[in-house]
Write a protein that holds these residues in place. Structure first.
Motif, short mmCIF file in Angstrom:
data_model
loop_
_atom_site.label_atom_id
_atom_site.label_comp_id
_atom_site.label_asym_id
_atom_site.label_seq_id
_atom_site.Cartn_x
_atom_site.Cartn_y
_atom_site.Cartn_z
N GLN A 16 0.89 -1.28 -0.06
CA GLN A 16 -0.02 0.14 -0.10
C GLN A 16 0.71 1.19 0.05
O GLN A 16 0.50 2.14 -0.68
CB GLN A 16 -0.92 -0.05 1.33
CG GLN A 16 -1.81 1.27 1.48
CD GLN A 16 -2.89 1.22 0.54
OE1 GLN A 16 -3.47 0.07 0.04
NE2 GLN A 16 -3.31 2.29 0.13
N GLY B 1 -8.08 4.10 -4.53
CA GLY B 1 -8.20 2.49 -5.03
C GLY B 1 -8.36 1.70 -3.81
O GLY B 1 -8.54 2.20 -2.68
N THR B 2 -8.46 0.52 -4.11
CA THR B 2 -8.68 -0.56 -2.95
C THR B 2 -7.41 -0.65 -2.05
O THR B 2 -6.40 -0.59 -2.79
CB THR B 2 -8.93 -1.94 -3.67
OG1 THR B 2 -10.05 -1.55 -4.25
CG2 THR B 2 -9.61 -2.58 -2.39
N LYS B 3 -7.40 -0.61 -0.81
CA LYS B 3 -6.28 -0.61 0.27
C LYS B 3 -5.73 -1.95 0.05
O LYS B 3 -6.36 -3.23 -0.18
CB LYS B 3 -6.80 -0.28 1.53
CG LYS B 3 -5.73 -0.26 2.55
CD LYS B 3 -6.31 0.14 3.86
CE LYS B 3 -5.27 0.29 4.85
NZ LYS B 3 -5.64 0.62 6.25
N ILE B 4 -4.55 -2.05 0.06
CA ILE B 4 -3.81 -3.53 -0.16
C ILE B 4 -3.39 -4.03 1.33
O ILE B 4 -2.66 -3.50 1.85
CB ILE B 4 -2.62 -3.23 -1.03
CG1 ILE B 4 -2.86 -2.71 -2.27
CG2 ILE B 4 -1.85 -4.70 -1.43
CD1 ILE B 4 -1.56 -2.42 -3.09
#
Lengths: 185, 21
Positions: A16, B1-4
């Protein structure tokens, strides 16, 4: 103090946030204690590497000296890229840290778990986490996790609960929260 | 975006992947 732009090789698992690993060792030759406490710290910080993917993390981690081989008064700091592991950094100036004290020999596994918890975004606190530190000392070792807003008690409580859940800490470990302002005093 | 988000077990699996050596 900059290793350039991060790289995301094809097929690797992107994190992230990109992170930088820093190393510091307390200077023993500085005679003026105030210099040691301020300027000396910044000067002793060394940037070791940066990681932006899981593969890059392991590539760096397996080459770092094992914690039990590090001399006393050394620290490893894993911080988000762009945040220096110092109180003076704008991201840290209003922040604080949870400090976990561990008996000698117990810190290795806990440090690995702490790094993985941060890299894998296991602390559900938005963008509050700044970085983590392991400090090798004489009688006991310390882990710290730094967050941006020391006054945000809901966040600091959530970090504490996550630490307890994720690190599998021994019963003898102690935890306390310190604001960076307190540490400066 | 989507959190990883990655869990420990997934990260440990990748530790032994050839690319990290």
């Amino acid at each position: 103090l900059d290793l350039g732009p991060v790289e995301y090789p094809a097929g690797e698992h992107r994190l992230q946030h990109p992170y930088c690993l820093w190393f510091s060792k307390r200077q023993t030759l500085v005679r003026n204690p105030q210099v040691q406490a301020t300027e000396g710290y910044g000067q002793s910080l060394r940037l070791v590497g940066q990681v932006a993917t899981v593969e890059q993390w392991w590539g760096l981690y397996i080459h770092v000296v094992r914690l039990h081989d590090l001399p006393q008064h050394t620290d490893l700091h894993l911080f988000k890229k762009g945040i220096r592991p110092m109180w003076e950094d704008p991201a840290n100036s209003k922040g604080g840290k949870w400090v976990i004290r561990l008996r000698k020999g117990q810190v290795g596994r806990a440090w690995e778990n702490l790094c993985m918890a941060m890299l894998g975004e296991q602390f559900v606190t938005g963008n509050e986490i700044c970085g983590v530190v392991v400090s090798i000392r004489y009688q006991e070792d310390q882990l710290s996790i730094w967050n941006r807003t020391a006054s945000d008690q809901a966040t600091t409580a959530r970090i504490r609960d996550s630490l307890k859940r994720l690190l599998n800490l021994p019963a003898t470990a102690t935890m306390e929260y310190k604001t960076h302002n307190d540490s400066l005093k | 975006g989507t959190k990883i988000v990655y869990e420990r077990a997934f990260l440990m699996n990748l530790r032994n992947s050839p690319i990290s050596k």
